[in-house]
Design an enzyme around this catalytic site. Structure first.
Site, PDB file in Angstrom:
ATOM      1  CG  HIS A   1      41.128  38.604  52.263  1.00  0.00           C
ATOM      2  ND1 HIS A   1      40.981  37.616  53.202  1.00  0.00           N
ATOM      3  CD2 HIS A   1      42.314  39.213  52.526  1.00  0.00           C
ATOM      4  CE1 HIS A   1      42.030  37.634  54.007  1.00  0.00           C
ATOM      5  NE2 HIS A   1      42.865  38.592  53.614  1.00  0.00           N
TER       6      HIS A   1
ATOM      7  CG  ASP B   1      47.744  44.311  50.284  1.00  0.00           C
ATOM      8  OD1 ASP B   1      48.480  44.813  51.128  1.00  0.00           O
ATOM      9  OD2 ASP B   1      47.501  43.098  50.219  1.00  0.00           O
TER      10      ASP B   1
HETATM   11  N1  CMC Z   1      40.123  40.100  40.318  1.00  0.00           N
HETATM   12  C1  CMC Z   1      39.295  39.396  39.516  1.00  0.00           C
HETATM   13  N2  CMC Z   1      38.746  38.221  39.849  1.00  0.00           N
HETATM   14  C2  CMC Z   1      39.045  37.724  41.064  1.00  0.00           C
HETATM   15  C3  CMC Z   1      39.884  38.401  41.951  1.00  0.00           C
HETATM   16  C4  CMC Z   1      40.433  39.633  41.548  1.00  0.00           C
HETATM   17  N3  CMC Z   1      41.238  40.321  42.353  1.00  0.00           N
HETATM   18  N4  CMC Z   1      40.015  37.677  43.102  1.00  0.00           N
HETATM   19  C5  CMC Z   1      39.273  36.577  42.925  1.00  0.00           C
HETATM   20  N5  CMC Z   1      38.674  36.602  41.691  1.00  0.00           N
HETATM   21  C6  CMC Z   1      37.748  35.614  41.162  1.00  0.00           C
HETATM   22  C7  CMC Z   1      38.475  34.354  40.735  1.00  0.00           C
HETATM   23  O1  CMC Z   1      38.836  34.394  39.363  1.00  0.00           O
HETATM   24  C8  CMC Z   1      37.474  33.272  41.027  1.00  0.00           C
HETATM   25  O2  CMC Z   1      36.536  33.257  39.976  1.00  0.00           O
HETATM   26  P1  CMC Z   1      35.815  31.869  39.554  1.00  0.00           P
HETATM   27  O3  CMC Z   1      35.053  31.419  40.764  1.00  0.00           O
HETATM   28  O4  CMC Z   1      34.938  32.252  38.395  1.00  0.00           O
HETATM   29  O5  CMC Z   1      36.926  30.919  39.181  1.00  0.00           O
HETATM   30  C9  CMC Z   1      36.737  33.776  42.266  1.00  0.00           C
HETATM   31  O6  CMC Z   1      36.890  35.208  42.240  1.00  0.00           O
HETATM   32  C10 CMC Z   1      37.319  33.245  43.575  1.00  0.00           C
HETATM   33  O7  CMC Z   1      38.715  33.511  43.577  1.00  0.00           O
HETATM   34  P2  CMC Z   1      39.812  32.514  44.168  1.00  0.00           P
HETATM   35  O8  CMC Z   1      41.145  32.821  43.574  1.00  0.00           O
HETATM   36  O9  CMC Z   1      39.316  31.097  44.076  1.00  0.00           O
HETATM   37  O10 CMC Z   1      39.779  32.949  45.700  1.00  0.00           O
HETATM   38  P3  CMC Z   1      40.913  32.708  46.720  1.00  0.00           P
HETATM   39  O11 CMC Z   1      40.283  32.798  48.049  1.00  0.00           O
HETATM   40  O12 CMC Z   1      41.701  31.491  46.405  1.00  0.00           O
HETATM   41  O13 CMC Z   1      41.889  33.961  46.470  1.00  0.00           O
HETATM   42  C11 CMC Z   1      43.022  36.029  46.645  1.00  0.00           C
HETATM   43  C12 CMC Z   1      41.986  35.073  47.272  1.00  0.00           C
HETATM   44  C13 CMC Z   1      43.320  37.155  47.629  1.00  0.00           C
HETATM   45  C14 CMC Z   1      44.347  35.282  46.364  1.00  0.00           C
HETATM   46  C15 CMC Z   1      42.435  36.583  45.324  1.00  0.00           C
HETATM   47  O14 CMC Z   1      41.234  37.290  45.578  1.00  0.00           O
HETATM   48  C16 CMC Z   1      43.431  37.482  44.570  1.00  0.00           C
HETATM   49  O15 CMC Z   1      44.273  36.972  43.825  1.00  0.00           O
HETATM   50  N6  CMC Z   1      43.347  38.840  44.778  1.00  0.00           N
HETATM   51  C17 CMC Z   1      44.286  39.758  44.195  1.00  0.00           C
HETATM   52  C18 CMC Z   1      45.567  39.735  45.014  1.00  0.00           C
HETATM   53  C19 CMC Z   1      45.404  40.475  46.337  1.00  0.00           C
HETATM   54  O16 CMC Z   1      44.895  41.584  46.385  1.00  0.00           O
HETATM   55  N7  CMC Z   1      45.920  39.841  47.398  1.00  0.00           N
HETATM   56  C20 CMC Z   1      45.933  40.452  48.732  1.00  0.00           C
HETATM   57  C21 CMC Z   1      45.193  39.664  49.749  1.00  0.00           C
HETATM   58  S1  CMC Z   1      44.961  40.634  51.228  1.00  0.00           S
HETATM   59  C22 CMC Z   1      46.510  40.713  51.943  1.00  0.00           C
HETATM   60  C23 CMC Z   1      46.824  39.573  52.792  1.00  0.00           C
HETATM   61  O17 CMC Z   1      46.061  39.291  53.748  1.00  0.00           O
HETATM   62  O18 CMC Z   1      47.889  38.951  52.539  1.00  0.00           O
END
Ligand code: CMC
Length: 429
Positions: free
Chosen positions: A306, A364
C-alpha cells in the site's frame, strides 16, 4: 492548526516558508510562495511527499496501521456502527444523535429511486459491458436528470446532490448487474436497510420472494464502512481536482469512479481474487512468491502493499474476520481459496523481501473471497467499492467547495521535451 516558520536553502536562495502542524500526523511545509521566491517548482511525481489539501475528514497513520474517520477508529465504527452512520459522520463531522440518525436514514431511503428514463439510458449499453463502464456513464448521466442539484454555490443543492449520490449509487450498481445478466431491474424497497436493499436489488427476481440473509447484509454493510473513505487516495484526489474547476458533483463522482477502476486502486480486489484462483493450491505459492520478487517479471502479489500503510492495513483484519463469518454461514469453513489466501499471507509475512519492503496484506486481499462467496461476480467488486467510497468522495468534495481558500487544482511540470524550434515544411522533413 499551528504555524511556525522554517528556513531552507536551495542553491543560492534562502527561503522562509510556513511550517503548518495539524491535530495529528506529520507537519507540512507550505511551499505556495516557493516559485515566486526562487523561480523553482517542487517535483514529486505520484505525490509521495505532497499534501494536496487541508482536511478534517480522515486520518491515516500508515506506519502504525491506524485509520480514523473524523477521529473515530475504523475498528470501532465497523464493530458498533453501520454504514449510513459513517456516511453521516463523514458528511457532517459528528456521529448522529438517535433523531438525526432516523432522519438521515429516512432521507437517504427516499432518494434511492432513479428517474425512470435512466432505465432506457441503460438499454444503450451492450449486455456484456463491464459494470464499471456502465457506472462511469450512468453516474455522470445523473447530472442530465437532476438539474435542481447541480448549482454548487447553493448549500441546499449541494446537500441534496450528496444525498442523491449516496442513495442512488446502490440502485445504479444493482441495475448495472441486472442488465449484465439479463434480468429485470428491481426497484428499491424502503422497508430494508441500505445493505439489505442493495442485496435485494441485486438478487431478487419478480417471480419469487427473496429473503435477505442478515449475515450477508451485515458483512456487506461492514465492507461499505471499511471502504467509505481513505483520505487523499487517487480517486478522491480525482474527485477534488475535477470539483476544483466548479464541475457539478455528479460529474466529479463519475471522474472518481473512472479512477477507481484501475487495478492499482479499486480494481485490486478483482485482481487479487483472480490471482488466488490462478495459484489454486498451496503448493504453487512458492512459484508465485518467486515471480513477485523477480525484478524482470511484472507480476505483483495483488492485495499486498500500500502506498500509505507500511504496516498491516487495519481494514484487512476486519475484512478477514468478515470473510470467515460469510464462509461459515455458507458452511464453507474449508474454502480452498481461503486456504490459499491464509497460506500465502503466512509465507509472504515471513519472507525477507516482503518484510523488508513492509508489504502487508491490504483490504483487497480478503474482500474478493468474501464478495465471491456472497454471489457477486468479479466484475462487480470494484462497483461495490465505488458504492461505498461515494460517501468519502462526496464529503471530500463538499469540504473542498466549502473551503474559502479553495483554488482550481493546476499542477506544473518539469518539461523535458524539445526546446523552441522552427516549423519544418512537409517536403523538408
Ligand atoms: N508484490 C511484489 N512487490 C511489490 C508489491 C507487490 N504487491 N507492491 C510493491 N512491491 C515492491 C515494488 O516492486 C517496489 O520494489 P523496489 O523498491 O525494489 O522497486 C517496492 O515494493 C515499492 O513499491 P511501489 O510500487 O514503489 O510502491 P507504491 O506505493 O507506488 O505502490 C501499490 C503501492 C498499492 C500500488 C503497490 O503495492 C501494488 O501494486 N500492490 C498490488 C496492488 C494492490 O493490491 N493494490 C491495492 C491497494 S489498497 C486499495 C486501495 O486503497 O485502493
Amino acid at each position: 492548526m499551528s504555524e511556525t516558520t522554517g528556513s531552507f536553502s536551495i542553491g543560492d536562495h534562502k527561503v522562509d516558508m510556513p511550517v503548518k502542524t495539524g491535530s495529528i500526523g506529520p507537519s507540512v511545509v507550505d511551499i505556495g510562495k516557493l516559485y515566486a521566491q526562487t523561480g523553482m517548482f517542487t517535483f514529486d511525481p505520484g505525490f509521495t511527499s505532497t499534501a494536496s489539501c487541508e482536511s478534517q475528514i480522515t486520518y491515516i497513520d500508515g506506519d502504525e496501521g491506524v485509520l480514523l474517520y473524523r477521529g473515530y477508529p475504523i475498528e470501532q465504527l465497523a464493530e458498533h456502527g453501520d454504514y449510513l452512520e459513517s456516511c453521516y459522520l463523514l458528511l457532517y463531522g459528528e456521529l448522529p444523535t438517535p433523531t438525526q440518525k432516523v432522519d438521515f436514514e429516512h432521507r437517504i431511503t427516499r432518494h434511492t429511486m432513479v428517474h425512470e428514463q435512466m432505465a432506457r439510458f441503460f438499454q444503450g449499453f451492450r449486455r456484456d459491458a463491464h459494470p464499471m463502464a456502465v457506472m462511469v456513464a450512468s453516474v455522470g448521466a445523473l447530472s442530465a436528470f437532476y438539474h435542481d442539484s447541480t448549482d454548487i454555490s447553493d448549500t441546499g443543492q449541494r446537500m441534496v446532490a450528496s444525498m442523491r449520490l449516496i442513495a442512488k449509487m446502490p440502485t445504479l450498481a444493482a441495475m448495472a448487474y441486472k442488465y449484465n445478466i439479463g434480468q429485470p431491474f428491481v426497484y428499491p424497497k424502503n422497508s430494508l436497510d441500505y445493505a439489505s436493499n442493495f442485496l435485494h436489488m441485486c438478487y431478487a427476481v419478480p417471480c419469487e420472494e427473496y429473503k435477505v440473509n442478515p449475515i450477508f447484509a451485515r458483512a456487506l454493510d461492514r465492507i461499505f464502512i471499511l471502504h467509505a473513505d481513505h483520505e487523499q487516495n487517487a480517486s478522491t484526489s480525482t474527485v477534488r481536482l475535477a470539483g476544483s474547476s466548479g464541475a457539478n458533483p455528479f460529474a466529479c463522482i463519475a471522474a472518481g469512479v473512472a479512477c477507481l477502476w484501475g487495478p492499482a486502486h479499486g480494481g485490486a480486489n478483482e485482481a487479487a481474487l483472480k490471482m488466488l484462483e490462478e495459484i489454486g493450491r498451496a503448493e504453487n505459492i512458492p512459484k508465485y512468491i518467486a515471480r513477485a520478487k523477480d525484478k524482470n517479471d511484472p507480476f505483483r502479489l495483488m492485495g499486498f502493499g500500500h502506498r500509505v500503510y507500511k504496516n498491516y492495513d487495519p481494514r484487512a483484519k476486519i475484512m478477514q474476520r468478515t470473510c470467515h463469518e460469510v464462509l461459515n454461514e455458507l458452511g464453507k469453513k474449508d474454502d480452498p481459496l481461503l486456504e490459499v489466501a491464509k497460506e500465502l499471507e503466512k509465507i509472504a509475512l515471513s519472507d525477507e523481501y516482503f518484510v523488508e519492503k513492509k508489504l502487508y496484506p491490504n483490504i483487497d486481499f480478503y474482500s474478493g473471497i468474501t464478495l465471491k462467496a456472497m454471489g457477486f461476480p468479479t466484475s462487480m467488486f470494484t462497483v461495490l467499492f465505488a458504492v461505498a467510497r461515494t460517501a468519502g468522495w462526496i464529503a471530500q468534495w463538499k469540504e473542498m467547495i466549502e473551503d474559502p481558500g479553495q483554488k482550481i487544482g493546476r499542477p506544473r511540470q518539469l518539461y523535458t521535451g524539445a526546446p523552441l524550434r522552427d516549423y519544418i515544411a512537409p517536403d523538408k522533413r
